[in-house]
Design a protein around this motif. Sequence first.
Motif, short mmCIF file in Angstrom:
data_model
loop_
_atom_site.label_atom_id
_atom_site.label_comp_id
_atom_site.label_asym_id
_atom_site.label_seq_id
_atom_site.Cartn_x
_atom_site.Cartn_y
_atom_site.Cartn_z
N MET A 151 52.28 43.15 31.18
CA MET A 151 51.80 42.35 32.05
C MET A 151 52.53 41.10 32.41
N THR A 152 53.26 40.40 31.50
CA THR A 152 53.94 39.35 31.47
C THR A 152 55.35 39.21 31.39
N LEU A 207 45.62 37.02 27.11
CA LEU A 207 45.32 35.76 27.64
C LEU A 207 46.29 35.13 29.02
N GLY A 208 47.35 35.85 29.19
CA GLY A 208 47.88 35.38 30.37
C GLY A 208 47.27 35.49 31.78
N LYS A 209 46.22 36.56 31.57
CA LYS A 209 45.75 37.33 32.84
C LYS A 209 44.56 36.13 33.35
N LYS A 210 43.55 36.56 33.33
CA LYS A 210 42.32 35.91 33.92
C LYS A 210 42.38 34.56 33.12
N GLY A 279 51.65 42.19 44.61
CA GLY A 279 50.84 41.93 43.53
C GLY A 279 49.53 42.80 43.67
N ASP A 280 48.73 42.88 42.60
CA ASP A 280 47.24 43.74 42.70
C ASP A 280 46.24 43.02 42.23
N ASP A 281 46.41 41.73 41.53
CA ASP A 281 45.19 41.16 41.11
C ASP A 281 45.16 39.58 41.36
N ILE A 282 46.31 38.94 41.27
CA ILE A 282 46.39 37.45 41.04
C ILE A 282 47.25 36.95 42.00
N GLU A 299 51.96 37.97 37.63
CA GLU A 299 51.94 39.06 36.58
C GLU A 299 53.18 39.78 36.85
N ASN A 300 53.34 40.69 35.84
CA ASN A 300 54.56 41.79 35.79
C ASN A 300 54.41 42.93 35.66
#
Length: 590
Positions: A151-152, A207-210, A279-282, A299-300
């Motif tokens: 994800m990162t 923890l990188g996400k939301k 991107g699909d979320d952020i 994100e990755n």
Amino acid sequence: MTQGYTENQKVLDFVNASAELAQPDKIVWIDGSDAQIDALREEACSTGEMIRLNQEKLPGCYYHRTAENDVARVEARTFICCRDEKDAGPTNYWMDPKEAYPMLREIARGKMKGRTMYVIPYSMGVVGSPFSRIGIEVTDSIYVVLNMCIMTRVGFNCLEALGKDGDFVKGFHAKCDIDPEKRYIMHFPEDDTIISVNSGYGGNVLLGKKCFALRIASYLGRKEGWMAEHMLILGVTYPDGTKKYVAAAFPSACGKTNLAMLIPPKHYRDLGYKVETVGDDIAWIRVGEDGRLWAVNPENGFFGVAPGTNDHSNPNALAATRKGTIFTNVAIDPSDNTVWWEGLTKQPPEHLIDWLGHDWTPASGVKAAHPNSRFTAPAVNCPCISPEFNSKTGVPLDAIIFGGRRATTTPLVYQSRDWNHGVFVGSIMSSETTAAATGAVGVLRHDPMAMKPFCGYHMGDYFAHWIEMGKKVKNPPKIFNVNWFRQGENGEFLWPGFGDNMRVLDWILKRCDDKIEAQETAIGYVPYAKDIDIEGLDYSVETLEKILYVDKERWSKEADEIAEFYKQFGDKLPQELKDNLATLKANCEK
Ligand code: GTP
Ligand code: SPV
Ligand code: MN
């Protein structure tokens, strides 16, 4: 024991303090190399934490089951811990850091005894881009390490980028006992710190996400004059080669991944239209030197909803999951050790192992995959990933789209009159709740800009920040609202959705170019039915008119309800939004 990887004393202090508290037997720094990832997969499979899937059909793919009580974000246990309660605002749970830190220390003390603490240096955004930010997450979960590596952008180059003195977002995660009573997802925006205990699930622990890219980043963005939004980013290529970019905010499990990867209907494809995913979320969004808004995806990978994903609805997402992917809480097909979820095939297999590990048959009467089961897939796997995915500057936005799940009231699409009205349109978003968070599903609630669970500060200040950003952009994107989820009398969806959403995107982009007229209604500009292309669809103009209709009576009630919702923001509610609400109400009485 932590020396050698970095000379950044702040990193070393954070790692040492975490270890002193949680007392792991071992500390392992994650360099993100294939060899290290392989060894961790091996270890996770040997303990049962992960299951290796069929490596011929799904190379590099693994499976993980979370605890039954730990299957989604838990909003009621997600807190913004700033010093002054007023700064968290009425839409967040708040705890005083003076209370939160000691409580969390008590919960986490000694909880990594006998375990390994992994130190993950990661970047949100391309390493070296001025848009990017570095985080360090410590965790005792291999599942978290392997997900973060998808994800990162994980690696020691993040430590190099920090140098001796660079600042980073500190993330501490400990599984503890997966005790839902002691589960806390805590954000300290004033300290660039996140602490997550007693969960092992997705948005609670990656923890990188939301936690970082939205809650902490939204706070940073307000301070520094940029925006962190719960938005997909996509690019549309026209037959003549021009490209336009769109960002869209829909609440969790309301269609971001699907829209980001859409495949246009055949006649569009034949003409040469193409959609690509940034991107699909952020989205992290800044004002460019050209006076436009520029967006990057920090994100990755994709942490996508599995159920409903199939070869027809989202072939690009499905293709992205065919290698190097982690599946969480889907079902396993024991006949060939692959995965299955509701909606993957019309006909379910005769026998599955469900997300709880039980034997399952179509007669079981329960879902085989959890409704919030997910895939964690590398973005590079996606056949329609944009060439701009790794761009250091991002892409310029032509349109911003808001949208929610509304069975009634909100039309298929409408356009705001100007930036401030667009901010109003985002602020009044309501959507039916989904399985992405624990709690009841299908309950209509306000979710401004799809950020209710993700805004790291007072929502009234957040609205004001949007208004301020509008003043800084000379050429702002046009703002729209969509609703793919209008229902008929029998609960059926009245719009085909998915790839056919291209037809709405097409109208939106024509409006951005002033290429097409629209009807002015009480809520904004709505398409003439004739202007939504339904070629190749078995679809009636009457149904289209129905889902484009603006019912003033309903909207008048909606306006009253919005007035109620707005009350909680008190004098933090920008005047511009009050004015737009008054206009809406007046338009409905006309
Ligand atoms: P998060 O990852 O939770 O932020 O979700 P998301 O916004 O990316 O939602 P996603 O695209 O994964 O879609 C969630 C669910 O909505 C899936 O079950 C989809 O099949 C369904 N869905 C997505 N787009 C459409 C659409 O256009 N129409 C209908 N009817 N359903 C859709
Ligand atoms: C969401 O709920 O909006 C997600 C999944 O994208 S999670 O990472 O769990 O937040
Ligand atoms: Mn999301």
